[in-house]
Structure formats: C-alpha cells, structure tokens
Design an enzyme around this catalytic site. Sequence first.
Site, PDB file in Angstrom:
ATOM      1  N   CYS A  83       0.624  -1.542   0.538  1.00  0.00           N
ATOM      2  CA  CYS A  83      -0.179   0.043  -0.284  1.00  0.00           C
ATOM      3  C   CYS A  83       0.842   1.456   0.033  1.00  0.00           C
ATOM      4  CB  CYS A  83      -0.886   0.265   1.444  1.00  0.00           C
ATOM      5  SG  CYS A  83      -1.973   1.710   1.814  1.00  0.00           S
ATOM      6  N   CYS A  86      -0.275   4.027   2.595  1.00  0.00           N
ATOM      7  CA  CYS A  86       0.475   3.874   3.635  1.00  0.00           C
ATOM      8  C   CYS A  86       1.817   4.174   4.242  1.00  0.00           C
ATOM      9  CB  CYS A  86       0.276   2.519   3.670  1.00  0.00           C
ATOM     10  SG  CYS A  86      -1.085   1.274   4.001  1.00  0.00           S
TER      11      CYS A  86
END
Length: 326
Positions: A83, A86
């Site tokens: 991700c 993230c």
Amino acid sequence: MAGAVDLSGLKARAEQRGSGQRGAPAGGAPKSPAEGDGAPVVEGAPPPTGSFVIDVTEDSFQDEVLERSMTVPVVVDLWADWCQPCKQLSPTLEKLANESGGAWILAKVDVDANPRIAQMFQVQSIPTVYVVVAQQPVTSFSGVQPENELRSWIGQILDALRDRMPAIAQGEARAAAGGGGEAAEPVPEPEDPRFTAAEEALERGDYDAAVAAYEQILAAEPANTEAAAALAQVRFMSRAEQADPSAVTRADAAPDDVDAQKAAADAELAAGQVDAAFDRLVRTVQRTAGDDRNAAREHLVELFELFAADDPRVTSSRRALARALY
C-alpha cells in the site's frame, strides 16, 4: 464507538492461544514500511523508541491494544507493505507517537499477516486508522492525512480523555521534559470490587448478572457515569447477540409496531448503520403517541449512551428527537 465494532472475538482468540504463544513483545520496534525501499527519511523525526510504536499481531492484540487501551489511547494503524498511501501515513504517525512521550501508543497492524484484525475493524480500504479506548473503538479515518491535521486530531482525542486517563498527562510531561525512550509503567488505579464483579459476569457471558451488578452501582450512585455507560453497553450486547437478521425487513413491513422498530434499530446499529438506527427511532417517535412514543424515545436515548456525548451523530439525532417531541 466507531460503527459498533466488536473486538471481543479477537480477544477470545488470543486468550485461547495463551500467553506462551503471543506475538512480538512490546520492546520490538516495528520497521517502518518506508524503510529500506528508497523512500526519504522524515526530516527531524526522532528515532524509534520501541515503546510508543509497536507491531501487533492477532496473538498479541489483547495485551498490546485492548489492555493498553485501559490506561492510554491506542491508535491502530492498519496497513500493508504493498500500500503506497500507507507508506506516506505510517511514518508520520510514528513520528507523532515518538514525540508524545507515551501519552498515546501507536499499534501497527499488517492486514495481510493479520486478516482477523482487519475483519474485526470492518476495514474496507487501507490505510485505515482507529483509536481504541477502554477496549472500544471510539473514532477512525481512512486515507492519508497531512501531519498538521493528524496532530490536531490526536490533540482533540487527548483533550477529551485527559481527565479520565492520568497516563496521558504523564506522557505529555515526559515529552515536555524531553524524556523519550521507555514509557514508564502507569500506576494502576485501585479496582472497584463492584465493577470487578460486573466484568467477571460479562466475561462469563452472564449478561443478566452484569446488568444487575451495574444497576446496583447506579442505585447507590445515580451519577456514576461509568456504570451508566457500561450498563447501556451490556444491555445492547445482550440484545445484539440475539438479533434477528430479518428484523429490519419485518419492521419496514410494520411501521406502527414499536417493538419491531426497536429490534430493527438494534440490528442496524450492530451492523454499523448508526444514522439509520437513530433515524428509524426518531420517525417512530414522530408517528406514535402515549406509551408507544415513550418506549421508542427511551430506547433511542439508551442507544445514545453507547456513544460519546459530543458525537455529531448523537447531537444531530438529539435535535431531531426534540423536534419530534415538541
């Protein structure tokens, strides 16, 4: 409480596995998703302390999140290595946690390695961040947020909880004095045997005994807000456990059946549909009278007790209830 998320299943799973099989200890600082992949280091960020930023697994969730949340807020960062957003959010959260001196704890959860945690939090996308206080999720957001907004958001949470969690002030004092590093063990408050009895009954699944214990506390101390909040939670847990999946359909087919509307509101709230549950009972109050109206009103007020008083969904529904009544 964010969407009536129930973390009890993961707690029970951790208890069954036993302390001898728990995951990484709190002393092991997590590797930031940005480290080692060529991403720039956040300028001025303090080094990881290993105390305020922790990796959490399904096995360590009870100790590292639920138990810690009884003394300080625990910010749960749900992320994954693939991700990219993230990798923008996590380093900022780590920086703020390390600056906090232990006023709050950052618990990092790799959702790929710990899918049950993601399921418990009803995660739809990542990054998603939850705040857990007293073993309950109280607020959340998804996506990347700038540092100044994160700092303000966390500050509001600490302001709301500082009087009830002395460890927050201890951490802030430690941070102000430049005392990073290992977090001091909070001094536990003496346990109230009345609450202990209620909690033990709840752990056994004996909702009736837990309700009776909290009602006994309130009979002696009508202004005990902790007991009142716990009583509302236990009553709702008991109803939600027996909720009928068809309750909403049956209530929609019988709009004048107050009991059906109450059961449907419980089912909607258990599914995280907070606004729908509140709106249903407000409409029931509008179209009923006498005992039926009072029953719907009392049920709605009881559901309000499951949330913080300043929750915007509660304040909006209180205003709608007042208009329906007067």
